[in-house]
Structures are given as structure tokens and as C-alpha cells.
Design an enzyme around this catalytic site. Structure first.
Site, mmCIF file in Angstrom:
data_model
loop_
_atom_site.group_PDB
_atom_site.id
_atom_site.type_symbol
_atom_site.label_atom_id
_atom_site.label_comp_id
_atom_site.label_asym_id
_atom_site.label_seq_id
_atom_site.Cartn_x
_atom_site.Cartn_y
_atom_site.Cartn_z
ATOM 1 N N ASP A 10 0.883 -1.158 0.000
ATOM 2 C CA ASP A 10 0.000 0.000 0.000
ATOM 3 C C ASP A 10 0.932 1.222 0.000
ATOM 4 O O ASP A 10 2.091 1.118 0.418
ATOM 5 C CB ASP A 10 -0.847 -0.046 1.281
ATOM 6 C CG ASP A 10 -1.649 1.206 1.490
ATOM 7 O OD1 ASP A 10 -2.422 1.557 0.594
ATOM 8 O OD2 ASP A 10 -1.480 1.848 2.545
ATOM 9 N N LEU A 11 0.451 2.360 -0.489
ATOM 10 C CA LEU A 11 1.335 3.527 -0.573
ATOM 11 C C LEU A 11 1.210 4.438 0.663
ATOM 12 O O LEU A 11 2.135 4.530 1.476
ATOM 13 C CB LEU A 11 1.022 4.309 -1.866
ATOM 14 C CG LEU A 11 1.832 5.567 -2.100
ATOM 15 C CD1 LEU A 11 3.315 5.266 -2.248
ATOM 16 C CD2 LEU A 11 1.322 6.293 -3.352
ATOM 17 N N ASP A 12 0.033 5.079 0.782
ATOM 18 C CA ASP A 12 -0.172 6.034 1.877
ATOM 19 C C ASP A 12 -0.168 5.315 3.224
ATOM 20 O O ASP A 12 -1.011 4.470 3.469
ATOM 21 C CB ASP A 12 -1.524 6.750 1.707
ATOM 22 C CG ASP A 12 -1.562 7.611 0.449
ATOM 23 O OD1 ASP A 12 -0.496 7.951 -0.060
ATOM 24 O OD2 ASP A 12 -2.661 7.954 0.001
ATOM 25 N N THR A 18 1.373 10.284 3.671
ATOM 26 C CA THR A 18 0.638 11.369 3.022
ATOM 27 C C THR A 18 -0.662 11.694 3.761
ATOM 28 O O THR A 18 -1.353 12.637 3.377
ATOM 29 C CB THR A 18 0.308 10.987 1.566
ATOM 30 O OG1 THR A 18 -0.058 9.621 1.566
ATOM 31 C CG2 THR A 18 1.495 11.210 0.656
ATOM 32 N N LYS A 46 -8.584 6.797 5.973
ATOM 33 C CA LYS A 46 -7.395 6.051 5.539
ATOM 34 C C LYS A 46 -7.765 4.850 4.680
ATOM 35 O O LYS A 46 -8.585 4.025 5.084
ATOM 36 C CB LYS A 46 -6.570 5.598 6.751
ATOM 37 C CG LYS A 46 -5.798 6.750 7.347
ATOM 38 C CD LYS A 46 -4.827 6.293 8.415
ATOM 39 C CE LYS A 46 -4.075 7.486 8.966
ATOM 40 N NZ LYS A 46 -3.286 7.152 10.144
ATOM 41 N N SER A 115 -2.565 0.563 -4.342
ATOM 42 C CA SER A 115 -3.043 1.753 -3.624
ATOM 43 C C SER A 115 -4.367 2.257 -4.181
ATOM 44 O O SER A 115 -4.635 2.121 -5.371
ATOM 45 C CB SER A 115 -1.991 2.868 -3.744
ATOM 46 O OG SER A 115 -2.532 4.112 -3.349
ATOM 47 N N ALA A 116 -5.175 2.881 -3.318
ATOM 48 C CA ALA A 116 -6.437 3.483 -3.762
ATOM 49 C C ALA A 116 -6.202 4.820 -4.448
ATOM 50 O O ALA A 116 -7.075 5.342 -5.132
ATOM 51 C CB ALA A 116 -7.352 3.689 -2.555
ATOM 52 N N SER A 117 -5.011 5.376 -4.283
ATOM 53 C CA SER A 117 -4.783 6.759 -4.720
ATOM 54 C C SER A 117 -4.549 6.926 -6.218
ATOM 55 O O SER A 117 -3.732 6.240 -6.817
ATOM 56 C CB SER A 117 -3.591 7.347 -3.971
ATOM 57 O OG SER A 117 -3.339 8.653 -4.456
ATOM 58 N N LYS A 146 -10.976 -0.828 -1.908
ATOM 59 C CA LYS A 146 -10.762 -1.728 -0.775
ATOM 60 C C LYS A 146 -11.969 -1.553 0.158
ATOM 61 O O LYS A 146 -12.433 -0.428 0.284
ATOM 62 C CB LYS A 146 -9.475 -1.337 -0.021
ATOM 63 C CG LYS A 146 -8.210 -1.401 -0.882
ATOM 64 C CD LYS A 146 -7.043 -0.738 -0.161
ATOM 65 C CE LYS A 146 -5.824 -0.654 -1.060
ATOM 66 N NZ LYS A 146 -4.698 0.059 -0.461
ATOM 67 N N GLU A 170 -0.001 -3.357 4.566
ATOM 68 C CA GLU A 170 -1.142 -2.430 4.596
ATOM 69 C C GLU A 170 -1.303 -1.754 5.959
ATOM 70 O O GLU A 170 -1.110 -2.400 6.981
ATOM 71 C CB GLU A 170 -2.430 -3.228 4.344
ATOM 72 C CG GLU A 170 -3.172 -2.927 3.111
ATOM 73 C CD GLU A 170 -3.741 -1.525 2.932
ATOM 74 O OE1 GLU A 170 -4.042 -1.195 1.788
ATOM 75 O OE2 GLU A 170 -3.883 -0.740 3.922
ATOM 76 N N ASP A 171 -1.701 -0.467 5.933
ATOM 77 C CA ASP A 171 -1.899 0.250 7.200
ATOM 78 C C ASP A 171 -3.372 0.494 7.527
ATOM 79 O O ASP A 171 -3.673 1.009 8.602
ATOM 80 C CB ASP A 171 -1.180 1.607 7.171
ATOM 81 C CG ASP A 171 -1.891 2.613 6.294
ATOM 82 O OD1 ASP A 171 -2.319 2.236 5.183
ATOM 83 O OD2 ASP A 171 -2.030 3.774 6.719
#
Ligand code: B16
Ligand code: MG
Length: 222
Positions: A10-12, A18, A46, A115-117, A146, A170-171
Site C-alpha cells: 500500500d502507498l499512503d 501522506t 485512511k 493503492s487506492a490513490s 478496498k 497495509e496500514d
């Protein structure tokens, strides 16, 4: 022997933080339209897509507005968010991330983003690691948010590895659920209390290594 053949990040909240930029941009919007929005409320956003985040904010403020107005607000928030992330630098990559990815690549493990972004390429480019990844599945090439597993399944397809041999980092609670729905090994990054559904939880990628991943695999007997 390692079971994992691909790691999907995951990114963020995993590679970069971010969340504070998302908060500042949403805060600017909520101040403008008169909704009281706190850092605690921001936790609920998030891993959630941009439009779904706006819906949560409108629910917090008890507002009902036209679809066209929603798009206008989301665009405005994104414009401010892009202003923040355009100024990001490589020193914003979270501790341990580069070291772990290098170790994975050395062991011939594929690395991908899930990522969702929609701003994933811009963020990766700004922090100088766009070229590091074998595949990027993000808000631009995935439709379902997600906890739907689509983003992780897509990343696995892109690197040509079956889901059962992928490990996700994942966070967000929704992201953990997405990884489980995809049939992947899932390592939570953050609080074990919040991320209790993950197979294993670490505080950050500085708490991770190839040998630890092998130990985790053994522990859950995949
Ligand atoms: P954008 P992730 C998610 O990224 C963020 O956690 C979430 O807060 C944000 O709303 C979402 O991306 C969409 O971002 O507005 O840039 O398309 O955690 O899945 O990497
Ligand atoms: Mg995240």
C-alpha cells in the site's frame, strides 16, 4: 525457501506518510464549507477512495448535496492535495522501506504497489522511486475500492504471480480486509489493536526484513 514470490505495498501510510497532506487538504475544504472536521475524523478516511472520503465528511457534517457539487468539492480538495504532494522529497520515504525493497529484489521477489490513490504515480515520482516497482495497481487502473480485493489481484496479475504467493503490506483496516479477500498473506503496518485481522503486525517497514518475512510465513504455515 521463501513462499512469497511478490510483495504488494500500500502507498499512503506504508511507503510515505501522506495522511497529513490529505488531512490538510480536507481541512481546507471543510473550513470553507463550514463542517467541523478533526484529525480523529481523518482516521476514518485512511485507505478509502476520494469520493467515499467526501461522503464520510458530508455525513459527519450532516450535509446532503447534489452530485455535481460533490465532484466540485472533490476536485478542489485534490487540487490542494496535489499542491502539497508536488513538494514532496525523497527524505519523506518512511524508514526501512528502501532497505527492505532492495533485499526483496536481491532475492528475486517481485515488488508492486496496491493503492487506492489516483495520485500514486506523482507521489512515487516526487520521492524518486517510481522505477523501483515492477507494477503499479492504483486508483487509475482499478474500479472497486478496498475492501474489495481488485487492487491486489490486479497487482498480482501484473507481476504474473498467483495471489497465494503474494504478501501485502497495509496500514488500513479496509486494506487488510482487501488482502484477506484476495487470499494473500497480510502484514499490517501500524497498531496491532486496530489491525487485528492481519496475519502479523509490524510498526513500520524498519521492523521488517527478508528473514523476518520467512519467519512470519512459517508461523502461519502457508
Ligand atoms: P486520491 P492508499 C489512499 O491511499 C489513502 O489512504 C486515502 O486516504 C485516500 O483518500 C485514497 O488513497 C485516495 O487518494 O485522492 O489521491 O486518489 O492508502 O490506498 O495508498
Ligand atoms: Mg494506506
Amino acid at each position: 525457501m521463501m513462499h512469497t514470490a511478490a510483495c504488494i505495498f500500500d502507498l499512503d501510510g506504508v511507503i510515505v506518510d501522506t495522511a497529513r497532506y490529505h488531512f490538510l487538504a480536507w481541512k481546507r475544504l471543510t473550513d470553507m464549507i463550514g463542517i467541523h472536521f478533526t484529525e480523529e475524523d481523518n482516521e476514518r478516511l485512511k485507505g478509502v477512495s476520494r469520493m467515499a472520503s467526501l461522503e464520510i465528511i458530508l455525513e459527519i457534517g450532516g450535509r446532503k448535496i447534489e452530485e455535481s457539487q460533490k465532484h466540485e468539492y472533490a476536485e478542489l480538495k485534490n487540487k490542494w492535495y496535489v499542491d502539497y504532494i508536488s513538494k514532496m522529497t525523497p527524505d519523506e520515504i518512511l524508514p526501512g522501506c528502501l532497505e527492505f525493497i532492495k533485499e526483496l529484489k536481491g532475492a528475486n521477489v517481485r515488488v508492486a504497489i496496491g493503492s487506492a490513490s489516483k495520485n500514486t504515480p506523482l507521489i512515487l515520482e516526487r520521492v524518486g522511486i517510481l522505477e523501483l516497482f515492477d507494477a503499479i495497481a492504483d486508483g487509475n487502473n482499478v474500479k472497486k475500492a478496498k475492501p474489495d480485493p481488485e487492487v491486489f489481484i490486479k497487482a498480482a496479475e501484473m507481476v504474473g504471480i498467483e495471489p497465494g504467493r503474494c504478501t501485502v503490506f497495509e496500514d488500513a483496516v479496509a486494506g487488510i480486509q482487501a488482502a484477506l479477500n484476495a487470499g494473500m498473506l497480510c502484514v499490517g503496518v501500524g497498531s496491532p489493536v486496530i489491525l487485528k485481522k492481519a496475519h502479523f503486525v509490524i510498526r513500520g517497514l524498519d521492523d521488517m526484513s527478508l528473514s523476518k518475512l520467512i519467519e512470519i510465513e512459517k508461523g502461519i504455515r502457508i
